[in-house]
Design a protein around this motif. Structure first.
Motif, PDB file in Angstrom:
ATOM      1  N   UNK A   1      -4.629  -3.155   7.573  1.00 46.60           N
ATOM      2  CA  UNK A   1      -5.167  -2.554   8.853  1.00 46.60           C
ATOM      3  C   UNK A   1      -6.386  -1.692   8.761  1.00 46.60           C
ATOM      4  N   UNK A   2      -6.847  -1.435   7.601  1.00 41.61           N
ATOM      5  CA  UNK A   2      -7.922  -0.629   7.356  1.00 41.61           C
ATOM      6  C   UNK A   2      -7.644   0.823   7.678  1.00 41.61           C
ATOM      7  N   UNK A   3      -6.234   1.191   7.754  1.00 42.57           N
ATOM      8  CA  UNK A   3      -5.856   2.553   8.025  1.00 42.57           C
ATOM      9  C   UNK A   3      -5.579   3.105   6.723  1.00 42.57           C
ATOM     10  N   UNK A   4      -5.699   4.482   6.502  1.00 40.43           N
ATOM     11  CA  UNK A   4      -5.717   5.237   5.320  1.00 40.43           C
ATOM     12  C   UNK A   4      -4.170   5.631   4.910  1.00 40.43           C
ATOM     13  N   UNK A   5      -3.830   5.028   3.509  1.00 37.09           N
ATOM     14  CA  UNK A   5      -2.291   5.488   3.519  1.00 37.09           C
ATOM     15  C   UNK A   5      -2.330   6.717   2.381  1.00 37.09           C
ATOM     16  N   UNK A   6      -1.508   7.427   2.360  1.00 37.66           N
ATOM     17  CA  UNK A   6      -1.452   8.484   0.986  1.00 37.66           C
ATOM     18  C   UNK A   6      -0.068   7.993   0.215  1.00 37.66           C
ATOM     19  N   UNK A   7      -0.604   7.709  -1.086  1.00 38.48           N
ATOM     20  CA  UNK A   7       0.295   7.281  -2.043  1.00 38.48           C
ATOM     21  C   UNK A   7       1.472   8.360  -1.922  1.00 38.48           C
ATOM     22  N   UNK A   8       2.567   7.939  -2.294  1.00 40.62           N
ATOM     23  CA  UNK A   8       3.729   8.669  -2.502  1.00 40.62           C
ATOM     24  C   UNK A   8       3.671   9.613  -3.797  1.00 40.62           C
ATOM     25  N   UNK A   9       4.554  10.744  -3.805  1.00 45.09           N
ATOM     26  CA  UNK A   9       4.820  11.584  -4.717  1.00 45.09           C
ATOM     27  C   UNK A   9       6.178  11.689  -4.820  1.00 45.09           C
ATOM     28  N   UNK A  10       6.765  12.214  -6.194  1.00 43.22           N
ATOM     29  CA  UNK A  10       8.115  12.634  -6.289  1.00 43.22           C
ATOM     30  C   UNK A  10       8.809  13.229  -5.092  1.00 43.22           C
ATOM     31  N   UNK A  11       8.147  14.071  -4.430  1.00 40.44           N
ATOM     32  CA  UNK A  11       8.607  15.097  -3.533  1.00 40.44           C
ATOM     33  C   UNK A  11       9.084  14.355  -2.572  1.00 40.44           C
TER      34      UNK A  11
END
Length: 125
Positions: free
Chosen positions: A21-31
Motif C-alpha cells: 500500500x505504499x506506506x512506510x514501515x520501520x524494520x523491527x529491532x530486538x527492542x
C-alpha cells in the motif's frame, strides 16, 4: 569492502517501503521483542522465541553473533557467503507455494547480532 560489510549493508536497519500500500514501515529491532525460550543452537547462531511486544505474536528469531562469525572466518573463509546465501534462499521461498519451508518476515541487526525474524512453528524444527 568485505563480503561481511556488504551483508551488513544489505541487512542494515532502515525504513522500507511496503509494496502492498505504499506506506512506510520501520524494520523491527530486538527492542520490539521479548526474548523467550531457546529453540536451538548452531555453530555461530541460536534460535529463540521472540514475542513481538505490540502484537503478542510469537516468532522464531535466529540470532547470528557477529563476533563468532568473524572468529569462524579463520577456519571457514566462506562463512559470509553462506550467511548471505541462507538469507537469499529464505527470502526466495517465502511464499505459500513452499508450505514446508519456514517463512522469513524480516532481517535486522544491532551491534552484536544479525537477526532473522522467522515463522514460529509450534511443533516444527
Amino acid at each position: 569492502k568485505s563480503n561481511f560489510d556488504r551483508l551488513l549493508k544489505t541487512l542494515k536497519n532502515k525504513r522500507i517501503n511496503d509494496k502492498t500500500n505504499g506506506t512506510e514501515v520501520i524494520k523491527p529491532s530486538i527492542k520490539h521483542f521479548e526474548i523467550g525460550q531457546e529453540l536451538g543452537i548452531g555453530n555461530f547462531s541460536r534460535i529463540v522465541i521472540g514475542i513481538h511486544k505490540e502484537t503478542n505474536i510469537k516468532y522464531a528469531l535466529k540470532m547470528i553473533e557477529k563476533q563468532e562469525v568473524d572468529r569462524m572466518k579463520k577456519r571457514h573463509p566462506n562463512i559470509h557467503n553462506e550467511i548471505s546465501m541462507e538469507k537469499r534462499v529464505l527470502a526466495k521461498f517465502n511464499n505459500d507455494y513452499f508450505p514446508g519451508v519456514v517463512k522469513m518476515f524480516n532481517t535486522f541487526q544491532d551491534y552484536y547480532c544479525l537477526y532473522y525474524q522467522m515463522e514460529y512453528m509450534e511443533a516444527g524444527e
